[in-house]
Design an enzyme around this catalytic site. Structure first.
Site, PDB file in Angstrom:
ATOM      1  N   GLY A 188       0.779  -1.232   0.000  1.00 34.08           N
ATOM      2  CA  GLY A 188       0.000   0.000   0.000  1.00 34.08           C
ATOM      3  C   GLY A 188       0.813   1.285   0.000  1.00 34.08           C
ATOM      4  O   GLY A 188       0.337   2.311   0.488  1.00 34.08           O
TER       5      GLY A 188
ATOM      6  N   ASN B 250       1.572   2.985  -2.644  1.00 35.92           N
ATOM      7  CA  ASN B 250       0.861   3.902  -3.548  1.00 35.92           C
ATOM      8  C   ASN B 250      -0.383   4.457  -2.870  1.00 35.92           C
ATOM      9  O   ASN B 250      -0.736   5.623  -3.065  1.00 35.92           O
ATOM     10  CB  ASN B 250       0.484   3.193  -4.848  1.00 35.92           C
ATOM     11  CG  ASN B 250       1.612   3.197  -5.852  1.00 35.92           C
ATOM     12  OD1 ASN B 250       1.996   4.259  -6.356  1.00 35.92           O
ATOM     13  ND2 ASN B 250       2.181   2.044  -6.135  1.00 35.92           N
TER      14      ASN B 250
ATOM     15  N   ILE C 299      -8.279  -9.482 -10.799  1.00 34.32           N
ATOM     16  CA  ILE C 299      -8.702  -8.856 -12.062  1.00 34.32           C
ATOM     17  C   ILE C 299     -10.206  -8.609 -12.007  1.00 34.32           C
ATOM     18  O   ILE C 299     -10.985  -9.522 -11.716  1.00 34.32           O
ATOM     19  CB  ILE C 299      -8.317  -9.746 -13.253  1.00 34.32           C
ATOM     20  CG1 ILE C 299      -6.785  -9.805 -13.347  1.00 34.32           C
ATOM     21  CG2 ILE C 299      -8.920  -9.222 -14.554  1.00 34.32           C
ATOM     22  CD1 ILE C 299      -6.262 -10.801 -14.343  1.00 34.32           C
TER      23      ILE C 299
ATOM     24  N   HIS D 166       0.796   0.620 -13.186  1.00 27.07           N
ATOM     25  CA  HIS D 166       1.522  -0.603 -13.553  1.00 27.07           C
ATOM     26  C   HIS D 166       3.017  -0.289 -13.676  1.00 27.07           C
ATOM     27  O   HIS D 166       3.387   0.708 -14.287  1.00 27.07           O
ATOM     28  CB  HIS D 166       0.972  -1.143 -14.881  1.00 27.07           C
ATOM     29  CG  HIS D 166       1.612  -2.422 -15.286  1.00 27.07           C
ATOM     30  ND1 HIS D 166       1.245  -3.632 -14.721  1.00 27.07           N
ATOM     31  CD2 HIS D 166       2.607  -2.695 -16.148  1.00 27.07           C
ATOM     32  CE1 HIS D 166       2.001  -4.576 -15.233  1.00 27.07           C
ATOM     33  NE2 HIS D 166       2.830  -4.046 -16.110  1.00 27.07           N
TER      34      HIS D 166
ATOM     35  N   ASP E 269      -4.117  -4.705 -18.257  1.00 30.89           N
ATOM     36  CA  ASP E 269      -3.114  -3.651 -18.444  1.00 30.89           C
ATOM     37  C   ASP E 269      -3.144  -3.044 -19.855  1.00 30.89           C
ATOM     38  O   ASP E 269      -2.099  -2.771 -20.447  1.00 30.89           O
ATOM     39  CB  ASP E 269      -1.702  -4.205 -18.155  1.00 30.89           C
ATOM     40  CG  ASP E 269      -1.572  -4.714 -16.727  1.00 30.89           C
ATOM     41  OD1 ASP E 269      -2.246  -4.150 -15.847  1.00 30.89           O
ATOM     42  OD2 ASP E 269      -0.797  -5.649 -16.496  1.00 30.89           O
TER      43      ASP E 269
ATOM     44  N   GLU F 204       6.433   5.971  -9.108  1.00 30.15           N
ATOM     45  CA  GLU F 204       4.991   5.692  -9.074  1.00 30.15           C
ATOM     46  C   GLU F 204       4.288   6.626  -8.095  1.00 30.15           C
ATOM     47  O   GLU F 204       3.203   7.149  -8.375  1.00 30.15           O
ATOM     48  CB  GLU F 204       4.730   4.245  -8.642  1.00 30.15           C
ATOM     49  CG  GLU F 204       5.154   3.215  -9.667  1.00 30.15           C
ATOM     50  CD  GLU F 204       4.791   1.791  -9.236  1.00 30.15           C
ATOM     51  OE1 GLU F 204       3.720   1.589  -8.652  1.00 30.15           O
ATOM     52  OE2 GLU F 204       5.598   0.877  -9.481  1.00 30.15           O
TER      53      GLU F 204
HETATM   54  C1  GRF Z   1       3.332  -1.302  -7.580  1.00 23.92           C
HETATM   55  O1  GRF Z   1       4.571  -1.510  -8.185  1.00 23.92           O
HETATM   56  C2  GRF Z   1       2.241  -1.183  -8.605  1.00 23.92           C
HETATM   57  O2  GRF Z   1       2.673  -0.571  -9.790  1.00 23.92           O
HETATM   58  C3  GRF Z   1       1.896  -2.616  -8.879  1.00 23.92           C
HETATM   59  O3  GRF Z   1       1.985  -3.246  -7.609  1.00 23.92           O
HETATM   60  C4  GRF Z   1       2.884  -2.516  -6.773  1.00 23.92           C
HETATM   61  C5  GRF Z   1       2.119  -2.152  -5.545  1.00 23.92           C
HETATM   62  O4  GRF Z   1       2.927  -1.549  -4.564  1.00 23.92           O
HETATM   63  N1  GRF Z   1       0.631  -2.730  -9.529  1.00 23.92           N
HETATM   64  P1  GRF Z   1       2.261  -0.884  -3.287  1.00 23.92           P
HETATM   65  O5  GRF Z   1       1.333  -1.915  -2.659  1.00 23.92           O
HETATM   66  O6  GRF Z   1       1.525   0.340  -3.713  1.00 23.92           O
HETATM   67  O7  GRF Z   1       3.401  -0.568  -2.378  1.00 23.92           O
END
Ligand code: GRF
Length: 194
Positions: free
Chosen positions: A20, A22, A97, A114, A150, A179
């Site tokens: 988590g 992101n 998905i 992604h 994707d 990201e």
């Molecule tokens: C990230 O690299 C995202 O792009 C991919 O899964 C990872 C998730 O990381 N889809 P986090 O859980 O946000 O740390």
């Protein structure tokens, strides 16, 4: 670009499965005065997802999904989102998905991040695969979600150089940093708050 009225913020749901990080960057972004989004709810298909700690920390409601029956899980999510007038779903490391039916029935925007330069390296283990292919660059992409994995329209993409001694682990770390910056930027690109 969608213009928002006054101070109205887009009610957003974030879907996670793991760390988590992101999610954390999206929460911090959402708390900024000028942010176009407000995070209403966090869904996780994994009850031990580390990211759920951020829901607690920032006092955002969260729901654990039982994905043993995906249809049932999706119906419950949909009901919840409609009841709460959620207009945007941000997938952030969500490992399930979403079905074609779910995407169609939700009708609002669903976006995903992604860790590759899509359309290259869709799916899992991207960092390992780019290194095996001796790519010089990798990256990350925020895109709209459609029924193909994707593959939806790209909103924003960042190109990142791979060093000779990068391993899948160091590369994942490097890409993740970008990201965290890019996901909020992509949201700003879709919605603008005057
Ligand atoms: C990230 O690299 C995202 O792009 C991919 O899964 C990872 C998730 O990381 N889809 P986090 O859980 O946000 O740390």
């Amino acid at each position: 670009m969608i213009k928002l009225d006054g101070h109205k913020k887009i009610k957003t749901a974030v879907f996670i499965s793991g760390n988590g990080t992101n999610l954390k960057s999206l929460i911090k972004f959402s708390l900024k005065k000028k942010s176009p989004i407000k995070i209403d709810i966090i869904f996780s298909d994994n009850s031990s997802a580390k990211g759920l700690g951020y829901a607690k920390k920032f006092k955002i409601k969260s729901r654990i999904l039982n994905y043993k029956n995906p249809k049932k899980a999706e119906n419950l999510i949909l009901k919840n989102l409609k009841r709460n007038s959620v207009d945007l779903i941000c997938l952030a490391g969500f490992m399930k998905i979403l079905s074609k039916k779910f995407i169609k029935d939700f009708r609002k925007k669903i976006i995903n991040i992604h860790p590759s330069l899509l359309p290259k390296y869709k799916g899992l283990n991207t960092h390992k695969r780019v290194i095996e292919k001796r790519e010089k660059f990798t990256g990350c992409t925020v895109h709209f979600v459609n029924h193909k994995l994707d593959s939806g329209k790209i909103i924003l993409q960042k190109k990142i150089k791979i060093s000779k001694n990068d391993t899948p682990k160091t590369l994942a770390k490097k890409v993740l940093k970008h990201e965290h910056i890019m996901y909020p930027q992509a949201i700003k690109k879709i919605f603008t708050n005057p």
